[in-house]
Design a protein around this motif. Structure first.
Motif, PDB file in Angstrom:
ATOM      1  N   UNK A  84      19.374 -77.202 -48.201  1.00 39.30           N
ATOM      2  CA  UNK A  84      19.026 -78.628 -48.296  1.00 39.30           C
ATOM      3  C   UNK A  84      18.156 -79.081 -47.129  1.00 39.30           C
ATOM      4  N   UNK A  85      18.008 -78.226 -46.105  1.00 38.73           N
ATOM      5  CA  UNK A  85      17.136 -78.561 -44.971  1.00 38.73           C
ATOM      6  C   UNK A  85      15.661 -78.313 -45.293  1.00 38.73           C
ATOM      7  N   UNK A  86      15.378 -77.817 -46.474  1.00 43.87           N
ATOM      8  CA  UNK A  86      13.995 -77.484 -46.834  1.00 43.87           C
ATOM      9  C   UNK A  86      13.042 -78.677 -46.692  1.00 43.87           C
ATOM     10  N   UNK A  87      13.405 -79.878 -47.157  1.00 40.82           N
ATOM     11  CA  UNK A  87      12.495 -81.024 -46.966  1.00 40.82           C
ATOM     12  C   UNK A  87      12.221 -81.336 -45.489  1.00 40.82           C
ATOM     13  N   UNK A  88      13.190 -81.062 -44.612  1.00 36.89           N
ATOM     14  CA  UNK A  88      12.996 -81.306 -43.179  1.00 36.89           C
ATOM     15  C   UNK A  88      11.944 -80.349 -42.634  1.00 36.89           C
ATOM     16  N   UNK A  89      12.048 -79.080 -43.023  1.00 40.71           N
ATOM     17  CA  UNK A  89      11.061 -78.091 -42.581  1.00 40.71           C
ATOM     18  C   UNK A  89       9.682 -78.420 -43.147  1.00 40.71           C
ATOM     19  N   UNK A  90       9.669 -78.820 -44.398  1.00 39.59           N
ATOM     20  CA  UNK A  90       8.391 -79.136 -45.052  1.00 39.59           C
ATOM     21  C   UNK A  90       7.743 -80.360 -44.400  1.00 39.59           C
ATOM     22  N   UNK A  91       8.558 -81.351 -44.051  1.00 40.03           N
ATOM     23  CA  UNK A  91       8.036 -82.561 -43.402  1.00 40.03           C
ATOM     24  C   UNK A  91       7.456 -82.234 -42.031  1.00 40.03           C
ATOM     25  N   UNK A  92       8.069 -81.278 -41.334  1.00 32.31           N
ATOM     26  CA  UNK A  92       7.563 -80.882 -40.023  1.00 32.31           C
ATOM     27  C   UNK A  92       6.178 -80.265 -40.151  1.00 32.31           C
ATOM     28  N   UNK A  93       5.998 -79.376 -41.131  1.00 34.50           N
ATOM     29  CA  UNK A  93       4.688 -78.771 -41.355  1.00 34.50           C
ATOM     30  C   UNK A  93       3.664 -79.819 -41.761  1.00 34.50           C
ATOM     31  N   UNK A  94       4.089 -80.769 -42.589  1.00 37.27           N
ATOM     32  CA  UNK A  94       3.183 -81.831 -43.027  1.00 37.27           C
ATOM     33  C   UNK A  94       2.755 -82.703 -41.845  1.00 37.27           C
ATOM     34  N   UNK A  95       3.672 -82.952 -40.925  1.00 41.41           N
ATOM     35  CA  UNK A  95       3.367 -83.775 -39.747  1.00 41.41           C
ATOM     36  C   UNK A  95       2.330 -83.073 -38.863  1.00 41.41           C
ATOM     37  N   UNK A  96       2.540 -81.787 -38.637  1.00 42.36           N
ATOM     38  CA  UNK A  96       1.603 -81.022 -37.813  1.00 42.36           C
ATOM     39  C   UNK A  96       0.238 -80.944 -38.498  1.00 42.36           C
ATOM     40  N   UNK A 175      -9.720 -72.772 -38.172  1.00 45.94           N
ATOM     41  CA  UNK A 175      -8.589 -73.463 -38.790  1.00 45.94           C
ATOM     42  C   UNK A 175      -8.950 -74.890 -39.189  1.00 45.94           C
ATOM     43  N   UNK A 176      -8.545 -75.268 -40.386  1.00 46.87           N
ATOM     44  CA  UNK A 176      -8.775 -76.629 -40.876  1.00 46.87           C
ATOM     45  C   UNK A 176      -7.771 -77.611 -40.298  1.00 46.87           C
ATOM     46  N   UNK A 177      -6.661 -77.084 -39.758  1.00 52.42           N
ATOM     47  CA  UNK A 177      -5.579 -77.934 -39.257  1.00 52.42           C
ATOM     48  C   UNK A 177      -4.398 -78.017 -40.193  1.00 52.42           C
ATOM     49  N   UNK A 178      -4.555 -77.508 -41.415  1.00 52.34           N
ATOM     50  CA  UNK A 178      -3.475 -77.569 -42.399  1.00 52.34           C
ATOM     51  C   UNK A 178      -2.608 -76.311 -42.350  1.00 52.34           C
ATOM     52  N   UNK A 179      -1.334 -76.486 -42.708  1.00 49.38           N
ATOM     53  CA  UNK A 179      -0.392 -75.369 -42.815  1.00 49.38           C
ATOM     54  C   UNK A 179       0.109 -75.304 -44.253  1.00 49.38           C
ATOM     55  N   UNK A 180       0.057 -74.110 -44.839  1.00 52.62           N
ATOM     56  CA  UNK A 180       0.574 -73.906 -46.190  1.00 52.62           C
ATOM     57  C   UNK A 180       2.017 -73.427 -46.111  1.00 52.62           C
ATOM     58  N   UNK A 181       2.978 -74.182 -46.649  1.00 52.78           N
ATOM     59  CA  UNK A 181       4.384 -73.755 -46.586  1.00 52.78           C
ATOM     60  C   UNK A 181       4.668 -72.612 -47.553  1.00 52.78           C
ATOM     61  N   UNK A 182       5.491 -71.679 -47.109  1.00 52.74           N
ATOM     62  CA  UNK A 182       5.922 -70.586 -47.978  1.00 52.74           C
ATOM     63  C   UNK A 182       7.366 -70.197 -47.726  1.00 52.74           C
ATOM     64  N   UNK A 183       7.733 -70.005 -46.459  1.00 52.17           N
ATOM     65  CA  UNK A 183       9.094 -69.602 -46.103  1.00 52.17           C
ATOM     66  C   UNK A 183       9.711 -70.711 -45.262  1.00 52.17           C
ATOM     67  N   UNK A 184      10.666 -71.448 -45.846  1.00 51.85           N
ATOM     68  CA  UNK A 184      11.241 -72.606 -45.164  1.00 51.85           C
ATOM     69  C   UNK A 184      12.756 -72.524 -44.977  1.00 51.85           C
ATOM     70  N   UNK A 185      13.416 -71.669 -45.739  1.00 53.18           N
ATOM     71  CA  UNK A 185      14.878 -71.605 -45.697  1.00 53.18           C
ATOM     72  C   UNK A 185      15.359 -70.170 -45.893  1.00 53.18           C
ATOM     73  N   UNK A 186      16.661 -69.991 -45.697  1.00 57.82           N
ATOM     74  CA  UNK A 186      17.257 -68.688 -45.972  1.00 57.82           C
ATOM     75  C   UNK A 186      17.089 -68.311 -47.441  1.00 57.82           C
ATOM     76  N   UNK A 187      17.079 -69.306 -48.325  1.00 58.79           N
ATOM     77  CA  UNK A 187      16.877 -69.051 -49.746  1.00 58.79           C
ATOM     78  C   UNK A 187      15.496 -68.505 -50.046  1.00 58.79           C
ATOM     79  N   UNK A 188      14.478 -68.995 -49.339  1.00 53.77           N
ATOM     80  CA  UNK A 188      13.117 -68.480 -49.518  1.00 53.77           C
ATOM     81  C   UNK A 188      13.047 -67.013 -49.096  1.00 53.77           C
TER      82      UNK A 188
END
Length: 272
Positions: A84-96, A175-188
């Motif tokens: 359930x922490x996946x949105x937190x990790x994703x939000x961090x990447x989006x912020x950066x 680098x464009x500055x963007x990060x593509x999410x792929x591995x965010x949790x133990x489930x990934x």
């Protein structure tokens, strides 16, 4: 037939060696140095502490809102809560990405900085051990850059296709500055285990923290490096026996260093 072979009855190919990166291959977490490097090189108006504090605030808020798991909860219940922490990790990447922390950095600059840090940040014996099984190695990490990991592991000579992690995006190697999410949790991470098993590979997984708990348990062999008390306690709470004697056959080991990991790998690959 050895007990190790009995644990891997469906293997028709050599086992893949899936390895976490930060604090498994490295001594310390390297996402902060990567982020600080980006902030400095891009002259970002936000200090790295802004991104670190924002992530921690989101993490703590989410943790405090979670329902307390009952004593009779299953291992899968626990893993689902971790995921359930996946949105937190994703939000961090989006912020950066939004603040373009890495915009303008070249692949080469990222690799060179990582190689510089590798002189002091790599675990002892990690390169010499992984070299023996180079073709089987896959790095599986929540880190943000393949080039960063490749720079650290320059002496190993891995291909980008052997690394699974979130990754910076580039145009003409800038680098464009963007990060593509792929591995965010133990489930990934576990999804890669499942894909490997479907391809008739056995899987040996090496990790250090709760973020590795599902692949550690569900691989053919799981190896915990270090002494993360929360991880060890959780494994024990769910009835998983963690073996510390590397001379004994086991599904799950705990070790202090890569010399001990080599002992396990040498024995395991030899018996297949």
């Amino acid at each position: 037939m050895s007990s190790l072979q009995q644990q891997l009855p469906l293997i028709t190919k050599l086992p893949l060696l899936l390895v976490d990166f930060d604090q498994t291959i490295t001594i310390h977490d390297t996402i902060a140095p990567l982020g600080q490097f980006g902030v400095t090189q891009s002259h970002n108006r936000n200090p790295w502490s802004y991104f670190a504090d924002s992530y921690l605030n989101d993490y703590r808020t989410h943790r405090n809102q979670l329902d307390h798991l009952p004593n009779e909860c299953t291992f899968n219940d626990f893993v689902q809560q971790l995921n359930t922490y996946k949105p937190i990790e994703k939000a961090s990447l989006a912020r950066v990405s939004k603040h373009k922390v890495f915009q303008g950095l070249s692949r080469q600059a990222i690799k060179e900085k990582a190689f510089e840090l590798s002189r002091t940040e790599l675990q002892s014996n990690v390169i010499s051990t992984l070299k023996l099984y180079k073709e089987q190695v896959r790095i599986v990490s929540l880190n943000w850059s393949k080039d960063w990991i490749l720079g650290f592991l320059h002496q190993l000579g891995l291909e980008p296709e052997q690394i699974y992690c979130n990754d910076l995006t580039f145009m003409n190697d800038i680098c464009t500055g963007d990060i593509t999410p792929q591995i965010l949790t133990t489930g990934d991470k576990q999804q890669l285990i499942n894909e490997s098993i479907r391809a008739n590979h056995g899987v040996i997984y090496i990790g250090d923290s709760l973020g590795d708990i599902e692949p550690l348990v569900k691989s053919n062999i799981g190896i915990v490096i270090g002494n993360d008390l929360s991880l060890i306690k959780t494994l024990n709470d769910f009835g998983y026996t963690v073996q510390e004697d590397t001379s004994k056959a086991s599904h799950l080991y705990r070790v202090d260093n890569w010399h001990q990991i080599k002992t396990i790998l040498d024995k395991h690959y030899y018996t297949i």
